[in-house]
Design a protein around this motif. Structure first.
Motif, mmCIF file in Angstrom:
data_model
loop_
_atom_site.group_PDB
_atom_site.id
_atom_site.type_symbol
_atom_site.label_atom_id
_atom_site.label_comp_id
_atom_site.label_asym_id
_atom_site.label_seq_id
_atom_site.Cartn_x
_atom_site.Cartn_y
_atom_site.Cartn_z
ATOM 1 N N MET A 1 1.003 -0.826 -0.203
ATOM 2 C CA MET A 1 -0.045 -0.031 -0.339
ATOM 3 C C MET A 1 1.524 0.865 -0.220
ATOM 4 S SD MET A 1 -2.945 1.402 2.662
ATOM 5 C CE MET A 1 -2.040 1.968 3.657
ATOM 6 N N THR A 2 0.584 2.643 -0.824
ATOM 7 C CA THR A 2 1.523 3.703 -0.608
ATOM 8 C C THR A 2 0.878 4.415 0.161
ATOM 9 O OG1 THR A 2 2.010 2.710 -3.181
ATOM 10 C CG2 THR A 2 2.360 5.553 -2.337
ATOM 11 N N GLY A 3 1.416 4.783 1.302
ATOM 12 C CA GLY A 3 0.191 6.038 2.106
ATOM 13 C C GLY A 3 0.645 7.143 1.129
ATOM 14 N N THR A 4 -0.062 8.167 1.800
ATOM 15 C CA THR A 4 0.237 9.863 1.125
ATOM 16 C C THR A 4 0.386 10.601 2.446
ATOM 17 O OG1 THR A 4 -1.922 10.606 1.418
ATOM 18 C CG2 THR A 4 -1.587 9.891 -0.570
ATOM 19 N N GLY A 5 0.535 9.660 3.726
ATOM 20 C CA GLY A 5 1.019 11.350 5.494
ATOM 21 C C GLY A 5 -0.636 10.585 5.732
ATOM 22 N N GLU A 6 -1.673 11.311 5.093
ATOM 23 C CA GLU A 6 -2.671 11.308 6.107
ATOM 24 C C GLU A 6 -3.241 10.595 6.563
ATOM 25 O OE1 GLU A 6 -5.268 12.983 2.933
ATOM 26 O OE2 GLU A 6 -4.150 14.477 2.406
ATOM 27 N N GLN A 7 -2.647 9.292 6.445
ATOM 28 C CA GLN A 7 -3.168 8.402 6.687
ATOM 29 C C GLN A 7 -2.555 8.059 8.722
ATOM 30 O OE1 GLN A 7 -2.112 4.496 4.279
ATOM 31 N NE2 GLN A 7 -2.904 5.218 2.990
ATOM 32 N N GLN A 8 -3.780 7.391 9.680
ATOM 33 C CA GLN A 8 -4.210 7.579 10.538
ATOM 34 C C GLN A 8 -3.416 6.179 11.299
ATOM 35 O OE1 GLN A 8 -3.101 10.031 12.154
ATOM 36 N NE2 GLN A 8 -2.952 11.125 10.895
ATOM 37 N N VAL A 9 -2.562 5.673 11.776
ATOM 38 C CA VAL A 9 -2.389 4.180 12.149
ATOM 39 C C VAL A 9 -2.613 4.208 13.529
ATOM 40 C CG1 VAL A 9 -1.842 4.030 9.808
ATOM 41 C CG2 VAL A 9 0.205 3.852 12.335
ATOM 42 N N GLY A 10 -2.870 2.818 13.994
ATOM 43 C CA GLY A 10 -2.214 2.591 15.293
ATOM 44 C C GLY A 10 -3.627 2.863 16.655
ATOM 45 N N ALA A 11 -3.485 4.210 17.661
ATOM 46 C CA ALA A 11 -4.802 4.195 18.036
ATOM 47 C C ALA A 11 -5.839 5.107 17.363
ATOM 48 C CB ALA A 11 -3.965 4.509 20.265
ATOM 49 N N PRO A 16 -12.862 4.146 8.182
ATOM 50 C CA PRO A 16 -13.206 2.355 7.364
ATOM 51 C C PRO A 16 -11.989 2.200 6.311
ATOM 52 C CG PRO A 16 -14.824 3.583 6.049
ATOM 53 C CD PRO A 16 -13.935 4.756 7.460
ATOM 54 N N LEU A 17 -11.983 0.661 6.169
ATOM 55 C CA LEU A 17 -11.228 -0.009 5.125
ATOM 56 C C LEU A 17 -9.967 1.257 5.152
ATOM 57 C CD1 LEU A 17 -13.207 0.642 2.071
ATOM 58 C CD2 LEU A 17 -12.865 -1.519 3.494
ATOM 59 N N TRP A 18 -9.196 1.161 4.035
ATOM 60 C CA TRP A 18 -7.761 2.360 4.037
ATOM 61 C C TRP A 18 -7.852 3.713 4.466
ATOM 62 C CZ3 TRP A 18 -10.000 1.098 -0.493
ATOM 63 C CH2 TRP A 18 -11.070 1.795 -1.142
ATOM 64 N N TRP A 19 -9.342 4.381 4.405
ATOM 65 C CA TRP A 19 -8.614 5.244 5.322
ATOM 66 C C TRP A 19 -8.464 5.489 6.969
ATOM 67 C CZ3 TRP A 19 -12.756 4.306 1.961
ATOM 68 C CH2 TRP A 19 -12.780 4.681 0.934
ATOM 69 N N ARG A 72 -5.877 7.960 -2.414
ATOM 70 C CA ARG A 72 -4.351 7.218 -1.210
ATOM 71 C C ARG A 72 -4.572 6.022 -1.422
ATOM 72 N NH1 ARG A 72 -6.498 11.224 2.969
ATOM 73 N NH2 ARG A 72 -8.179 12.230 2.009
ATOM 74 N N ARG A 73 -5.313 4.681 -2.066
ATOM 75 C CA ARG A 73 -4.989 3.353 -1.431
ATOM 76 C C ARG A 73 -4.204 3.045 -2.837
ATOM 77 N NH1 ARG A 73 -4.992 -0.646 1.985
ATOM 78 N NH2 ARG A 73 -5.322 -2.502 0.537
ATOM 79 N N TRP A 74 -4.474 4.301 -4.536
ATOM 80 C CA TRP A 74 -3.839 3.209 -5.801
ATOM 81 C C TRP A 74 -3.693 4.949 -5.888
ATOM 82 C CZ3 TRP A 74 -7.819 -0.513 -4.665
ATOM 83 C CH2 TRP A 74 -6.679 -1.339 -4.507
ATOM 84 N N PRO A 75 -2.533 5.755 -5.918
ATOM 85 C CA PRO A 75 -2.811 7.130 -6.959
ATOM 86 C C PRO A 75 -2.063 6.653 -7.926
ATOM 87 C CG PRO A 75 -0.664 6.934 -5.155
ATOM 88 C CD PRO A 75 -1.682 5.499 -4.929
ATOM 89 N N VAL A 76 -0.944 6.077 -8.614
ATOM 90 C CA VAL A 76 -0.342 5.352 -9.346
ATOM 91 C C VAL A 76 -2.112 5.187 -10.154
ATOM 92 C CG1 VAL A 76 1.469 4.267 -10.832
ATOM 93 C CG2 VAL A 76 1.821 5.001 -8.575
#
Length: 433
Positions: A1-11, A16-19, A72-76
Protein backbone atom coordinates in the motif's frame (compact mmCIF):
# COMPACT_ATOMS: atom_id res chain seq x y z
CA UNK A 1 0.00 0.00 0.00
CA UNK A 2 1.22 3.50 -0.83
CA UNK A 3 0.43 6.14 1.77
CA UNK A 4 0.03 9.88 1.39
CA UNK A 5 0.93 10.78 4.92
CA UNK A 6 -2.66 11.47 5.86
CA UNK A 7 -3.32 7.92 6.95
CA UNK A 8 -3.48 7.39 10.67
CA UNK A 9 -2.54 4.08 12.21
CA UNK A 10 -2.60 2.68 15.67
CA UNK A 11 -4.79 4.10 18.42
CA UNK A 12 -5.82 7.22 16.39
CA UNK A 13 -7.29 5.23 13.46
CA UNK A 14 -11.09 5.50 13.22
CA UNK A 15 -11.82 5.38 9.45
CA UNK A 16 -13.10 2.44 7.36
CA UNK A 17 -11.03 0.31 4.99
CA UNK A 18 -7.76 2.05 4.09
CA UNK A 19 -8.75 5.45 5.41
CA UNK A 20 -7.14 6.49 8.65
CA UNK A 21 -9.87 8.98 9.56
CA UNK A 22 -13.58 9.26 8.79
CA UNK A 23 -13.31 12.74 7.37
CA UNK A 24 -10.72 11.47 4.88
CA UNK A 25 -13.18 8.84 3.70
CA UNK A 26 -15.98 11.41 3.42
CA UNK A 27 -13.72 13.75 1.42
CA UNK A 28 -12.61 11.04 -1.01
CA UNK A 29 -16.13 9.73 -1.54
CA UNK A 30 -17.33 13.26 -2.17
CA UNK A 31 -14.55 13.91 -4.70
CA UNK A 32 -15.32 10.57 -6.33
CA UNK A 33 -19.00 11.49 -6.73
CA UNK A 34 -18.17 14.90 -8.24
CA UNK A 35 -15.58 13.35 -10.57
CA UNK A 36 -18.03 10.64 -11.63
CA UNK A 37 -20.71 13.23 -12.45
CA UNK A 38 -18.18 15.29 -14.42
CA UNK A 39 -16.96 12.31 -16.40
CA UNK A 40 -20.54 11.10 -16.92
CA UNK A 41 -21.52 14.40 -18.53
CA UNK A 42 -18.36 14.39 -20.62
CA UNK A 43 -19.18 10.81 -21.63
CA UNK A 44 -22.15 12.07 -23.67
CA UNK A 45 -19.86 14.01 -25.98
CA UNK A 46 -17.38 11.14 -26.03
CA UNK A 47 -20.13 8.71 -27.09
CA UNK A 48 -21.11 10.98 -29.96
CA UNK A 49 -17.53 11.33 -31.18
CA UNK A 50 -16.80 7.60 -30.86
CA UNK A 51 -20.13 6.50 -32.36
CA UNK A 52 -21.21 4.69 -29.21
CA UNK A 53 -24.60 4.68 -27.53
CA UNK A 54 -25.00 7.53 -25.07
CA UNK A 55 -25.71 5.24 -22.06
CA UNK A 56 -22.44 3.42 -22.77
CA UNK A 57 -20.51 6.70 -22.79
CA UNK A 58 -22.21 7.86 -19.58
CA UNK A 59 -21.53 4.57 -17.76
CA UNK A 60 -17.92 4.64 -18.95
CA UNK A 61 -17.54 8.17 -17.65
CA UNK A 62 -19.09 7.30 -14.30
CA UNK A 63 -16.71 4.38 -13.85
CA UNK A 64 -13.67 6.45 -14.82
CA UNK A 65 -14.57 9.33 -12.51
CA UNK A 66 -15.37 7.03 -9.59
CA UNK A 67 -11.78 5.74 -9.54
CA UNK A 68 -10.84 8.95 -7.72
CA UNK A 69 -12.13 7.27 -4.54
CA UNK A 70 -9.00 5.08 -4.66
CA UNK A 71 -6.54 7.98 -4.75
CA UNK A 72 -5.09 7.32 -1.28
CA UNK A 73 -4.87 3.58 -1.80
CA UNK A 74 -3.51 3.47 -5.39
CA UNK A 75 -2.49 6.98 -6.54
CA UNK A 76 -0.43 5.54 -9.43
CA UNK A 77 -3.46 3.70 -10.82
CA UNK A 78 -5.63 6.83 -10.60
CA UNK A 79 -3.07 8.89 -12.57
CA UNK A 80 -2.72 6.14 -15.18
CA UNK A 81 -6.51 6.09 -15.65
CA UNK A 82 -6.50 9.87 -16.02
CA UNK A 83 -3.70 9.70 -18.63
CA UNK A 84 -5.44 6.89 -20.51
CA UNK A 85 -8.74 8.81 -20.74
CA UNK A 86 -7.13 12.10 -21.82
CA UNK A 87 -7.96 11.46 -25.53
CA UNK A 88 -11.62 11.13 -24.54
CA UNK A 89 -11.51 14.71 -23.13
CA UNK A 90 -12.82 13.66 -19.75
CA UNK A 91 -11.48 13.48 -16.16
CA UNK A 92 -10.24 17.04 -15.54
CA UNK A 93 -10.81 16.74 -11.77
CA UNK A 94 -9.52 13.18 -11.83
CA UNK A 95 -6.20 14.24 -13.39
CA UNK A 96 -5.66 17.29 -11.17
CA UNK A 97 -6.47 15.55 -7.85
CA UNK A 98 -4.66 12.37 -8.93
CA UNK A 99 -1.43 14.26 -9.71
CA UNK A 100 -1.65 16.15 -6.42
CA UNK A 101 -2.14 12.93 -4.42
CA UNK A 102 0.68 11.19 -6.29
CA UNK A 103 3.14 14.02 -5.60
CA UNK A 104 2.15 14.20 -1.91
CA UNK A 105 2.45 10.44 -1.39
CA UNK A 106 5.49 8.32 -0.54
CA UNK A 107 5.82 7.08 -4.12
CA UNK A 108 9.43 7.35 -5.39
CA UNK A 109 10.09 10.67 -7.10
CA UNK A 110 11.22 9.04 -10.35
CA UNK A 111 7.79 7.41 -10.71
CA UNK A 112 6.07 10.69 -9.90
CA UNK A 113 8.17 12.51 -12.51
CA UNK A 114 7.49 9.84 -15.12
CA UNK A 115 3.72 9.90 -14.63
CA UNK A 116 3.63 13.72 -14.49
CA UNK A 117 5.58 13.82 -17.79
CA UNK A 118 3.15 11.33 -19.35
CA UNK A 119 0.20 13.47 -18.26
CA UNK A 120 1.89 16.61 -19.59
CA UNK A 121 2.60 15.04 -22.99
CA UNK A 122 -0.89 13.51 -23.26
CA UNK A 123 -2.55 16.83 -22.44
CA UNK A 124 -0.32 18.69 -24.90
CA UNK A 125 -0.97 16.22 -27.73
CA UNK A 126 -4.75 16.08 -27.22
CA UNK A 127 -5.04 19.87 -26.94
CA UNK A 128 -2.83 20.39 -29.98
CA UNK A 129 -4.81 17.94 -32.10
CA UNK A 130 -8.19 19.37 -31.12
CA UNK A 131 -7.16 23.02 -31.55
CA UNK A 132 -5.42 22.41 -34.88
CA UNK A 133 -8.62 21.16 -36.45
CA UNK A 134 -10.82 23.86 -34.93
CA UNK A 135 -8.66 27.03 -34.91
CA UNK A 136 -7.08 28.67 -37.96
CA UNK A 137 -4.27 30.94 -36.79
CA UNK A 138 -0.55 31.48 -36.87
CA UNK A 139 1.46 28.26 -36.81
CA UNK A 140 2.95 29.17 -33.41
CA UNK A 141 -0.37 29.90 -31.71
CA UNK A 142 -1.65 26.34 -31.36
CA UNK A 143 1.60 24.81 -30.01
CA UNK A 144 2.10 27.63 -27.53
CA UNK A 145 -1.47 27.47 -26.25
CA UNK A 146 -1.33 23.68 -26.10
CA UNK A 147 1.90 23.77 -24.11
CA UNK A 148 0.46 26.41 -21.78
CA UNK A 149 -2.67 24.31 -21.16
CA UNK A 150 -0.60 21.20 -20.54
CA UNK A 151 1.72 22.95 -18.08
CA UNK A 152 -1.21 24.73 -16.36
CA UNK A 153 -3.05 21.46 -15.81
CA UNK A 154 0.02 19.47 -14.69
CA UNK A 155 2.55 21.68 -12.87
CA UNK A 156 0.37 23.33 -10.17
CA UNK A 157 -1.07 20.10 -8.68
CA UNK A 158 2.35 18.40 -8.81
CA UNK A 159 4.16 21.34 -7.14
CA UNK A 160 1.43 21.71 -4.52
CA UNK A 161 1.55 17.98 -3.79
CA UNK A 162 5.33 18.07 -3.42
CA UNK A 163 5.08 21.00 -1.00
CA UNK A 164 2.32 19.42 1.08
CA UNK A 165 4.13 16.07 1.18
CA UNK A 166 7.42 17.66 2.25
CA UNK A 167 5.65 19.74 4.91
CA UNK A 168 3.80 16.69 6.19
CA UNK A 169 7.00 14.66 6.40
CA UNK A 170 8.70 17.55 8.19
CA UNK A 171 5.90 17.71 10.76
CA UNK A 172 6.05 13.94 11.25
CA UNK A 173 9.82 14.19 11.72
CA UNK A 174 9.38 16.96 14.27
CA UNK A 175 6.76 14.94 16.14
CA UNK A 176 9.04 11.90 16.14
CA UNK A 177 11.93 14.02 17.38
CA UNK A 178 9.75 15.49 20.12
CA UNK A 179 8.67 12.00 21.15
CA UNK A 180 12.29 10.85 21.09
CA UNK A 181 13.34 13.81 23.24
CA UNK A 182 10.51 13.08 25.66
CA UNK A 183 11.61 9.47 25.93
CA UNK A 184 15.22 10.54 26.43
CA UNK A 185 14.19 13.01 29.13
CA UNK A 186 12.14 10.33 30.83
CA UNK A 187 15.11 7.95 30.64
CA UNK A 188 17.43 10.63 32.02
CA UNK A 189 14.99 11.30 34.86
CA UNK A 190 14.89 7.58 35.66
CA UNK A 191 18.68 7.38 35.59
CA UNK A 192 18.94 10.48 37.77
CA UNK A 193 16.55 8.88 40.25
CA UNK A 194 18.60 5.68 40.17
CA UNK A 195 21.80 7.64 40.77
CA UNK A 196 20.13 9.53 43.61
CA UNK A 197 18.93 6.28 45.15
CA UNK A 198 22.42 4.80 44.75
CA UNK A 199 23.91 7.89 46.40
CA UNK A 200 21.44 7.59 49.27
CA UNK A 201 22.35 3.95 49.77
CA UNK A 202 26.04 4.79 49.68
CA UNK A 203 25.54 7.59 52.17
CA UNK A 204 23.53 5.34 54.50
CA UNK A 205 26.28 2.73 54.27
CA UNK A 206 28.96 5.32 54.99
CA UNK A 207 27.03 6.68 57.97
CA UNK A 208 26.44 3.19 59.35
CA UNK A 209 30.12 2.36 58.92
CA UNK A 210 31.20 5.57 60.63
CA UNK A 211 28.73 5.03 63.49
CA UNK A 212 30.03 1.50 63.92
CA UNK A 213 33.65 2.64 64.02
CA UNK A 214 32.98 5.44 66.47
CA UNK A 215 30.73 3.58 68.88
CA UNK A 216 32.12 0.04 68.78
CA UNK A 217 35.62 0.93 69.94
CA UNK A 218 34.52 3.20 72.79
CA UNK A 219 31.82 0.87 74.04
CA UNK A 220 34.12 -2.14 73.80
CA UNK A 221 36.66 -0.40 76.02
CA UNK A 222 33.88 0.60 78.43
CA UNK A 223 32.75 -3.03 78.68
CA UNK A 224 36.32 -4.20 79.29
CA UNK A 225 36.85 -1.59 82.02
CA UNK A 226 33.49 -2.39 83.55
CA UNK A 227 34.42 -6.08 83.72
CA UNK A 228 37.73 -5.19 85.37
CA UNK A 229 35.92 -2.88 87.78
CA UNK A 230 33.55 -5.67 88.75
CA UNK A 231 36.48 -8.02 89.37
CA UNK A 232 38.48 -5.68 91.63
CA UNK A 233 35.78 -3.60 93.33
CA UNK A 234 36.03 -5.61 96.56
CA UNK A 235 39.78 -6.26 96.48
CA UNK A 236 41.43 -3.09 95.23
CA UNK A 237 39.30 0.06 95.72
CA UNK A 238 41.92 2.31 94.15
CA UNK A 239 42.00 0.28 90.93
CA UNK A 240 38.20 0.18 90.93
CA UNK A 241 38.06 3.99 91.21
CA UNK A 242 40.57 4.33 88.36
CA UNK A 243 38.60 1.95 86.16
CA UNK A 244 35.36 3.76 86.95
CA UNK A 245 36.98 7.05 85.88
CA UNK A 246 38.16 5.44 82.66
CA UNK A 247 34.65 4.15 81.97
CA UNK A 248 33.29 7.66 82.47
CA UNK A 249 35.92 9.14 80.16
CA UNK A 250 35.17 6.58 77.48
CA UNK A 251 31.43 7.26 77.74
CA UNK A 252 31.93 11.00 77.43
CA UNK A 253 34.21 10.56 74.41
CA UNK A 254 31.67 8.27 72.74
CA UNK A 255 28.88 10.81 73.35
CA UNK A 256 31.03 13.64 71.98
CA UNK A 257 31.85 11.74 68.80
CA UNK A 258 28.21 10.74 68.34
CA UNK A 259 27.10 14.35 68.72
CA UNK A 260 29.68 15.50 66.21
CA UNK A 261 28.61 12.87 63.69
CA UNK A 262 24.92 13.54 64.09
CA UNK A 263 25.61 17.23 63.70
CA UNK A 264 27.27 16.60 60.33
CA UNK A 265 24.08 14.90 59.15
CA UNK A 266 21.96 17.93 59.92
CA UNK A 267 21.18 20.22 57.04
CA UNK A 268 21.62 23.96 57.32
CA UNK A 269 17.87 24.49 57.45
CA UNK A 270 17.48 21.94 60.22
CA UNK A 271 20.21 23.60 62.26
CA UNK A 272 18.61 27.00 61.71
CA UNK A 273 15.20 25.74 62.83
CA UNK A 274 16.75 24.09 65.88
CA UNK A 275 18.53 27.32 66.81
CA UNK A 276 15.39 29.42 66.32
CA UNK A 277 12.94 27.14 68.12
CA UNK A 278 12.87 27.34 71.96
CA UNK A 279 13.97 24.10 73.53
CA UNK A 280 12.20 22.92 76.69
CA UNK A 281 15.24 20.84 77.70
CA UNK A 282 18.31 22.96 78.55
CA UNK A 283 20.72 20.04 78.24
CA UNK A 284 19.74 19.36 74.61
CA UNK A 285 19.97 23.06 73.75
CA UNK A 286 23.47 23.17 75.17
CA UNK A 287 24.86 20.73 72.60
CA UNK A 288 27.59 22.72 70.84
CA UNK A 289 26.70 23.00 67.17
CA UNK A 290 30.03 24.65 66.40
CA UNK A 291 31.81 21.38 67.07
CA UNK A 292 30.17 19.66 64.11
CA UNK A 293 31.60 21.92 61.48
CA UNK A 294 35.16 20.71 61.16
CA UNK A 295 34.54 17.03 61.78
CA UNK A 296 34.86 16.18 58.08
CA UNK A 297 38.23 17.97 57.90
CA UNK A 298 39.67 17.49 61.40
CA UNK A 299 38.61 13.94 62.10
CA UNK A 300 40.86 11.27 63.61
CA UNK A 301 44.36 11.15 62.15
CA UNK A 302 47.55 9.12 62.46
CA UNK A 303 48.79 11.61 65.03
CA UNK A 304 46.21 10.24 67.47
CA UNK A 305 47.34 6.65 66.98
CA UNK A 306 49.50 6.68 70.10
CA UNK A 307 46.52 7.81 72.20
CA UNK A 308 44.37 5.10 70.62
CA UNK A 309 46.89 2.42 71.52
CA UNK A 310 47.17 3.90 75.01
CA UNK A 311 43.44 3.44 75.56
CA UNK A 312 43.74 -0.27 74.76
CA UNK A 313 46.73 -0.56 77.07
CA UNK A 314 44.73 1.11 79.84
CA UNK A 315 42.07 -1.56 79.35
CA UNK A 316 44.64 -4.23 80.12
CA UNK A 317 45.68 -5.25 76.62
CA UNK A 318 49.38 -5.67 75.83
CA UNK A 319 49.91 -3.59 72.67
CA UNK A 320 53.17 -2.84 70.89
CA UNK A 321 53.31 0.06 68.43
CA UNK A 322 56.00 0.19 65.75
CA UNK A 323 56.38 3.09 63.32
CA UNK A 324 58.74 2.74 60.34
CA UNK A 325 59.79 5.44 57.90
CA UNK A 326 59.75 9.21 58.17
CA UNK A 327 56.48 10.53 59.55
CA UNK A 328 54.65 12.89 57.20
CA UNK A 329 51.12 14.16 56.66
CA UNK A 330 48.56 12.67 54.27
CA UNK A 331 45.21 13.83 52.91
CA UNK A 332 42.46 13.81 55.58
CA UNK A 333 40.62 10.86 54.03
CA UNK A 334 43.80 8.74 54.05
CA UNK A 335 44.64 9.52 57.67
CA UNK A 336 41.04 8.94 58.81
CA UNK A 337 40.86 5.61 57.00
CA UNK A 338 44.20 4.46 58.42
CA UNK A 339 43.11 5.46 61.92
CA UNK A 340 39.76 3.68 61.56
CA UNK A 341 41.40 0.47 60.33
CA UNK A 342 43.68 0.33 63.37
CA UNK A 343 40.81 1.29 65.67
CA UNK A 344 38.49 -1.40 64.36
CA UNK A 345 41.27 -4.02 64.46
CA UNK A 346 41.95 -3.20 68.12
CA UNK A 347 38.22 -3.39 68.82
CA UNK A 348 38.12 -6.88 67.31
CA UNK A 349 41.07 -7.85 69.49
CA UNK A 350 39.09 -6.77 72.58
CA UNK A 351 36.11 -8.79 71.37
CA UNK A 352 37.71 -11.99 70.15
CA UNK A 353 41.25 -12.20 71.60
CA UNK A 354 41.05 -11.55 75.33
CA UNK A 355 44.50 -11.50 76.92
CA UNK A 356 46.33 -11.80 73.59
CA UNK A 357 49.41 -9.77 72.75
CA UNK A 358 48.82 -7.29 69.93
CA UNK A 359 51.36 -5.70 67.62
CA UNK A 360 50.50 -2.58 65.61
CA UNK A 361 52.85 -1.68 62.75
CA UNK A 362 52.71 1.55 60.74
CA UNK A 363 55.02 2.07 57.74
CA UNK A 364 55.47 5.36 55.88
CA UNK A 365 56.64 4.46 52.39
CA UNK A 366 57.51 6.57 49.37
CA UNK A 367 54.07 6.66 47.78
CA UNK A 368 51.88 4.86 50.29
CA UNK A 369 51.21 4.19 53.94
CA UNK A 370 50.78 0.65 55.28
CA UNK A 371 49.37 -0.58 58.56
CA UNK A 372 49.12 -4.00 60.17
CA UNK A 373 47.47 -5.17 63.37
CA UNK A 374 48.30 -8.69 64.46
CA UNK A 375 47.29 -10.47 67.64
CA UNK A 376 48.47 -13.76 69.07
CA UNK A 377 46.25 -16.51 70.43
CA UNK A 378 43.84 -15.69 73.24
CA UNK A 379 44.84 -16.33 76.83
CA UNK A 380 42.49 -18.93 78.22
CA UNK A 381 43.12 -17.64 81.75
CA UNK A 382 41.61 -14.27 80.91
CA UNK A 383 37.84 -14.12 81.13
CA UNK A 384 36.02 -13.12 77.98
CA UNK A 385 34.22 -9.79 78.29
CA UNK A 386 31.27 -11.13 76.27
CA UNK A 387 31.27 -8.37 73.68
CA UNK A 388 28.75 -8.93 70.86
CA UNK A 389 29.87 -8.92 67.23
CA UNK A 390 27.78 -7.72 64.32
CA UNK A 391 30.09 -9.07 61.63
CA UNK A 392 30.47 -5.66 59.96
CA UNK A 393 33.92 -4.64 61.16
CA UNK A 394 36.02 -6.35 58.48
CA UNK A 395 33.50 -5.44 55.80
CA UNK A 396 33.65 -1.79 56.79
CA UNK A 397 37.44 -1.76 56.82
CA UNK A 398 37.62 -3.34 53.39
CA UNK A 399 35.11 -0.85 51.96
CA UNK A 400 37.04 2.09 53.39
CA UNK A 401 40.39 0.91 52.03
CA UNK A 402 39.15 -0.11 48.60
CA UNK A 403 37.22 3.15 48.31
CA UNK A 404 40.57 4.97 48.33
CA UNK A 405 42.13 2.57 45.84
CA UNK A 406 44.05 0.63 48.50
CA UNK A 407 44.56 -3.05 49.31
CA UNK A 408 43.05 -4.83 52.31
CA UNK A 409 43.92 -8.35 53.53
CA UNK A 410 42.77 -10.13 56.67
CA UNK A 411 42.90 -13.66 57.97
CA UNK A 412 44.15 -16.02 60.69
CA UNK A 413 47.85 -16.57 61.34
CA UNK A 414 49.73 -19.86 61.71
CA UNK A 415 50.26 -19.12 65.41
CA UNK A 416 46.52 -19.10 66.07
CA UNK A 417 46.02 -15.36 66.01
CA UNK A 418 44.58 -12.97 63.47
CA UNK A 419 46.14 -10.39 61.18
CA UNK A 420 44.68 -7.30 59.48
CA UNK A 421 46.78 -5.52 56.84
CA UNK A 422 46.01 -2.49 54.68
CA UNK A 423 47.95 -0.36 52.20
CA UNK A 424 46.69 3.10 51.18
CA UNK A 425 47.96 5.40 48.42
CA UNK A 426 49.71 8.38 49.92
CA UNK A 427 47.64 10.95 47.98
CA UNK A 428 44.20 9.36 48.16
CA UNK A 429 42.17 8.31 45.15
CA UNK A 430 43.87 8.98 41.84
CA UNK A 431 46.22 11.60 43.29
CA UNK A 432 49.91 12.11 42.77
CA UNK A 433 52.17 11.81 45.79
Amino acid sequence: MTGTGEQQVGAGRDGPLWWGRRRSAVLDVGLGVVSALECGLEGVAFAGEAGLPVPVGVVFGLLVGATLVLRRRWPVAVVLVAVATTPAAMGFLLAVVGLYTLAASEVPRRITGLLASMSLVATFVVTYVRMRGEVEADRWYVPVVSLFMAVALTAPPVLLGLYVGARRRLMESLHERADSLERELSLLAERAEERAEWARREERTRIAREMHDVVAHRVSLMVVHAAALQAVVGKDPETAVRNAALVGDMGRQALTELREMLGVLRSTESVARSAAAPSPVPVVAAVPVAVVGPVGEEGPSLGALEALVGQSRAAGMVVELEVHGSVRSYPPEVEQTAYRVVQEALTNCHKHASGARVRVRLAHREQEVAMQVENGPSDAAVADAGLPSGGNGLVGMRERVQGLGGVFVSGPTEAGGFRVSAVLPGAGVGGAP
